[in-house]
Design an enzyme around this catalytic site. Structure first.
Site, short mmCIF file in Angstrom:
data_model
loop_
_atom_site.label_atom_id
_atom_site.label_comp_id
_atom_site.label_asym_id
_atom_site.label_seq_id
_atom_site.Cartn_x
_atom_site.Cartn_y
_atom_site.Cartn_z
N SER A 222 -2.81 -8.00 2.92
CA SER A 222 -3.55 -7.61 4.67
C SER A 222 -3.54 -9.02 5.04
CB SER A 222 -4.40 -6.69 4.60
OG SER A 222 -4.05 -5.90 4.21
N HIS B 23 1.10 -1.23 0.12
CA HIS B 23 0.23 0.04 0.30
C HIS B 23 0.56 1.40 -0.23
CE1 HIS B 23 -2.75 -2.95 2.43
NE2 HIS B 23 -3.56 -2.82 1.52
N ASP C 107 -4.51 -7.59 -7.28
CA ASP C 107 -5.61 -7.27 -7.44
C ASP C 107 -6.35 -6.98 -9.14
OD1 ASP C 107 -6.60 -8.10 -4.98
OD2 ASP C 107 -5.69 -6.28 -4.56
O1 PAF Z 1 -8.15 -3.32 -2.47
C1 PAF Z 1 -8.73 -3.14 -1.80
O2 PAF Z 1 -8.28 -2.90 -0.69
C2 PAF Z 1 -10.31 -3.38 -1.76
O3 PAF Z 1 -11.12 -4.19 -2.96
C3 PAF Z 1 -10.82 -0.98 -2.77
C4 PAF Z 1 -9.82 -0.95 -4.20
C5 PAF Z 1 -10.32 0.09 -1.91
C6 PAF Z 1 -12.24 -1.14 -2.04
O4 PAF Z 1 -12.95 -1.60 -1.28
#
Ligand code: PAF
Length: 281
Positions: free
Chosen positions: A187, A37, A151
């Site tokens: 996570s 992140h 993702d």
């Molecule tokens: O990737 C994520 O953490 C979630 O799917 C997101 C994009 C914040 C939407 O809740």
């Protein structure tokens, strides 16, 4: 760094930033922040004059039997990590403020992209993601939003939603950030037992092995998938899916004679992990 809890206040801030001529990059997250992140946040700071990070564990993207209740939450740790970076606003609404009581009638659904990969076992997931991301875009009004390619299907769903609905946001793709042994940062890695953590790097090692096989001339997707299943099962992983797919549509590809997405979801113990690479071409 300003912490914003209400949707109304975040909308006001977004409007002020626009009036002041700032450019805004949004990093949507569900918190429990890790180095993956933080890399998205650094990228956001490179693209825009202001950075907003949202932290919201979105209930609508979890199925009834999924890990919403136990999803890791650590807002204090998150704020500490973000405080060390160039972040202007952390938007951390609660569920009642995002989804006021009485419920919402509207959701964003896509017709084809969610019918592949993770969407097959998680039918609630992508409508939940697309809807909350569109809400976040409308509340924060970013010029750009940064998403990680671990993702991959999520990125494609959001790119397509933005294109189809003319949402004025530029989607920035960020490469998957990995642990030194190759495991994609997530996570959910913290759910892994020490034993399963030691096995989990087999996912990326296998995806790389397939990419190498394609580079050496293997084109048969069914053979590639069989090869990968064997390696992952031998290492103790339980394969939910392994796919060789078109990187744009996510449709299965039988012959890997152009760039392909190789994607996998694998369980170790009760923990479901996903990863992917793009290979060939
Ligand atoms: O990737 C994520 O953490 C979630 O799917 C997101 C994009 C914040 C939407 O809740």
């Amino acid at each position: 760094m300003n912490v914003v809890l209400s949707v109304a206040e975040m909308k006001e801030i977004a409007a002020k930033l626009r009036r002041a001529g700032e450019t805004v990059a949004l990093v949507p997250t569900m918190g429990a922040l890790h180095e993956g992140h933080l890399a998205l946040v650094r990228e956001a700071a490179r693209t825009s004059s202001r950075v907003v990070v949202s932290v919201f564990v979105n209930p609508t993207q979890f199925g009834p039997a999924e890990d919403f209740a136990r999803y890791p939450r650590d807002i204090e740790g998150d704020l500490r990590k973000l405080g060390a970076l160039k972040v202007d606003h952390v938007f951390a609404p609660d569920a009642a403020s995002m989804y006021p009581p009485g419920g919402s009638e509207t959701r964003v659904d896509l017709t084809r992209l969610p019918g592949h990969l993770c969407g097959l076992s998680r039918p609630h997931h992508f409508p939940g993601v697309a809807t909350v991301v569109l809400k976040l875009f409308n509340i924060c009004r970013p010029d750009a939003a940064v998403f990680g390619l671990k993702d991959y299907q999520q990125v494609r769903v959001i790119e397509r939603m933005v294109a189809d609905l003319d949402v004025p946001v530029r989607i920035v793709r960020h490469p998957t950030v990995r642990e030194p042994d190759g495991l994609a940062m997530s996570s959910r890695n913290r759910y892994l037992s020490a034993e399963d953590r030691a096995k989990a790097p087999v996912i990326f090692a296998t995806l790389k092995h397939l990419a190498d096989a394609i580079a050496r001339g293997e084109r048969d997707a069914a053979r590639l998938i069989e090869l990968a299943r064997g390696r992952i099962s031998d290492a103790g992983g339980s394969v939910e899916y392994l796919a060789v797919a078109d990187p744009d549509t996510l449709d299965d590809v039988a012959v890997a004679d152009r760039p392909v997405l190789i994607a996998a979801a694998v369980r170790f113990g009760g923990t479901r992990l996903i990863d992917n690479v793009v290979a060939g071409g």
